[in-house]
Write a protein that holds these residues in place. Structure first.
Motif, PDB file in Angstrom:
ATOM      1  N   ASN A 122     101.717  84.466  44.492  1.00  0.00           N
ATOM      2  CA  ASN A 122     100.868  84.868  45.618  1.00  0.00           C
ATOM      3  C   ASN A 122     100.359  86.297  45.449  1.00  0.00           C
ATOM      4  O   ASN A 122      99.172  86.576  45.691  1.00  0.00           O
ATOM      5  CB  ASN A 122     101.651  84.743  46.921  1.00  0.00           C
ATOM      6  N   LEU A 123     101.242  87.194  45.021  1.00  0.00           N
ATOM      7  CA  LEU A 123     100.855  88.591  44.799  1.00  0.00           C
ATOM      8  C   LEU A 123      99.832  88.714  43.679  1.00  0.00           C
ATOM      9  O   LEU A 123      98.840  89.449  43.805  1.00  0.00           O
ATOM     10  CB  LEU A 123     102.091  89.431  44.463  1.00  0.00           C
ATOM     11  N   ARG A 124     100.048  87.982  42.593  1.00  0.00           N
ATOM     12  CA  ARG A 124      99.121  88.038  41.464  1.00  0.00           C
ATOM     13  C   ARG A 124      97.721  87.584  41.879  1.00  0.00           C
ATOM     14  O   ARG A 124      96.722  88.237  41.579  1.00  0.00           O
ATOM     15  CB  ARG A 124      99.627  87.160  40.311  1.00  0.00           C
ATOM     16  N   VAL A 125      97.660  86.459  42.584  1.00  0.00           N
ATOM     17  CA  VAL A 125      96.356  85.934  43.018  1.00  0.00           C
ATOM     18  C   VAL A 125      95.673  86.911  43.969  1.00  0.00           C
ATOM     19  O   VAL A 125      94.480  87.214  43.820  1.00  0.00           O
ATOM     20  CB  VAL A 125      96.523  84.555  43.690  1.00  0.00           C
ATOM     21  N   ASP A 126      96.414  87.427  44.949  1.00  0.00           N
ATOM     22  CA  ASP A 126      95.836  88.376  45.916  1.00  0.00           C
ATOM     23  C   ASP A 126      95.318  89.636  45.224  1.00  0.00           C
ATOM     24  O   ASP A 126      94.225  90.116  45.534  1.00  0.00           O
ATOM     25  CB  ASP A 126      96.888  88.767  46.960  1.00  0.00           C
ATOM     26  N   ILE A 127      96.104  90.170  44.300  1.00  0.00           N
ATOM     27  CA  ILE A 127      95.714  91.399  43.603  1.00  0.00           C
ATOM     28  C   ILE A 127      94.488  91.168  42.727  1.00  0.00           C
ATOM     29  O   ILE A 127      93.532  91.954  42.752  1.00  0.00           O
ATOM     30  CB  ILE A 127      96.889  91.936  42.757  1.00  0.00           C
ATOM     31  N   LEU A 131      90.839  92.866  43.267  1.00  0.00           N
ATOM     32  CA  LEU A 131      90.222  93.698  42.224  1.00  0.00           C
ATOM     33  C   LEU A 131      88.823  93.201  41.866  1.00  0.00           C
ATOM     34  O   LEU A 131      87.896  93.996  41.702  1.00  0.00           O
ATOM     35  CB  LEU A 131      91.115  93.726  40.975  1.00  0.00           C
ATOM     36  N   TRP A 132      88.674  91.890  41.742  1.00  0.00           N
ATOM     37  CA  TRP A 132      87.351  91.339  41.431  1.00  0.00           C
ATOM     38  C   TRP A 132      86.386  91.529  42.596  1.00  0.00           C
ATOM     39  O   TRP A 132      85.181  91.736  42.395  1.00  0.00           O
ATOM     40  CB  TRP A 132      87.466  89.857  41.076  1.00  0.00           C
ATOM     41  N   PHE A 137      81.463  91.007  45.777  1.00  0.00           N
ATOM     42  CA  PHE A 137      82.121  89.922  46.495  1.00  0.00           C
ATOM     43  C   PHE A 137      81.952  88.561  45.822  1.00  0.00           C
ATOM     44  O   PHE A 137      82.814  87.685  45.929  1.00  0.00           O
ATOM     45  CB  PHE A 137      81.641  89.868  47.952  1.00  0.00           C
ATOM     46  N   ILE A 138      80.852  88.366  45.091  1.00  0.00           N
ATOM     47  CA  ILE A 138      80.624  87.074  44.424  1.00  0.00           C
ATOM     48  C   ILE A 138      81.667  86.812  43.329  1.00  0.00           C
ATOM     49  O   ILE A 138      82.249  85.723  43.281  1.00  0.00           O
ATOM     50  CB  ILE A 138      79.187  86.967  43.870  1.00  0.00           C
ATOM     51  N   PRO A 139      81.939  87.787  42.437  1.00  0.00           N
ATOM     52  CA  PRO A 139      83.024  87.574  41.464  1.00  0.00           C
ATOM     53  C   PRO A 139      84.373  87.325  42.146  1.00  0.00           C
ATOM     54  O   PRO A 139      85.194  86.558  41.647  1.00  0.00           O
ATOM     55  CB  PRO A 139      83.045  88.884  40.670  1.00  0.00           C
ATOM     56  N   GLY A 140      84.573  87.973  43.302  1.00  0.00           N
ATOM     57  CA  GLY A 140      85.814  87.774  44.046  1.00  0.00           C
ATOM     58  C   GLY A 140      85.957  86.340  44.528  1.00  0.00           C
ATOM     59  O   GLY A 140      87.030  85.738  44.425  1.00  0.00           O
ATOM     60  N   GLN A 146      88.793  79.922  41.123  1.00  0.00           N
ATOM     61  CA  GLN A 146      89.455  79.692  39.836  1.00  0.00           C
ATOM     62  C   GLN A 146      90.979  79.670  39.984  1.00  0.00           C
ATOM     63  O   GLN A 146      91.667  78.926  39.294  1.00  0.00           O
ATOM     64  CB  GLN A 146      89.058  80.799  38.845  1.00  0.00           C
ATOM     65  N   TYR A 147      91.502  80.478  40.892  1.00  0.00           N
ATOM     66  CA  TYR A 147      92.951  80.561  41.099  1.00  0.00           C
ATOM     67  C   TYR A 147      93.455  79.595  42.170  1.00  0.00           C
ATOM     68  O   TYR A 147      94.650  79.584  42.475  1.00  0.00           O
ATOM     69  CB  TYR A 147      93.345  81.977  41.519  1.00  0.00           C
TER      70      TYR A 147
END
Length: 222
Positions: A122-127, A131-132, A137-140, A146-147
């Protein structure tokens, strides 16, 4: 990808189990929200930061605060609860006679091994999404999609690490980003119905949506 067939399969899995699946989802999500709210109400000196925010429309200064304890707690509990829901829904989708086991899934999710894997995932996906999103916002949004299968993959593979599950999610979602977007957009009418009925329609819509997501995962993981 045939969106219609995925949704039809999800509908067939709902037969006779709509209420039990809804109760399972409702209790899992409500428990996570309630714990977060309870911790947020606890004010500990040194962990609560007050600051002022200026409303750009009225130019008025408003007081706001961040409860660091609540932020940390939210990050820690969201993963295991998401793991419990993912694992429970996978079992329901794979066994038409099964009903969600709330206590069993909670115990499984908060066991030492699964709890840590879920928290890290959960932390990895949120971080990574944050960051993206800082880039644009589109890459985010793209990375969030993707995740999106990370927690299901984690629940589906006992020995897989959080990092491996995240990587696997990106692999199986390759070429299916638009399929996922179309699938989610196909529920727009159902979401409107839920709003118009003041949430009553969610008794059906919530299980329907979640089982559809599981069926999408079953389709692309092969």
């Amino acid at each position: 990808m045939d969106t219609k067939s995925i949704k039809e399969k999800a509908k067939s899995l709902l037969e006779g189990r709509v209420l039990s699946i809804f109760v399972f989802i409702f209790i899992i999500t409500s428990a996570a929200s309630a714990i977060s709210s309870l911790i947020n109400a606890i004010q500990i000196p040194g962990l609560t930061f007050n600051f002022e925010v200026t409303d750009t429309t009225t130019s008025q200064i408003q007081q706001s605060s961040i409860n660091l304890l609540a932020v940390i707690a939210s990050l820690l509990i969201t993963g295991p609860f998401a793991f419990a829901e993912s694992n429970g829904m996978l079992k329901v989708a794979r066994n038409k006679k099964a009903s969600p086991d709330i206590i069993g899934e909670a115990k499984n999710a908060f066991s030492s091994d699964n709890m840590m894997r879920a928290i890290v995932a959960n932390l990895r996906v949120d971080i990574f999404v944050a960051l993206w999103t800082c880039v644009f916002f589109i890459p985010g949004i793209y990375k969030a999609i993707q995740y999106s299968q990370t927690m299901r993959i984690l629940a589906d593979n006992d020995k897989m690490s959080a990092a491996e599950a995240q990587k696997k999610s990106m692999e199986i979602m390759k070429g299916h980003t638009w399929d996922y977007i179309k699938l989610m957009l196909s529920f727009f009418g159902w979401y409107l119905l839920t709003a118009f009925t003041l949430g009553i329609a969610s008794i059906y819509v919530s299980p329907y949506t979640e089982l559809t997501k599981v069926e999408f995962y079953e389709k692309i993981k092969k």
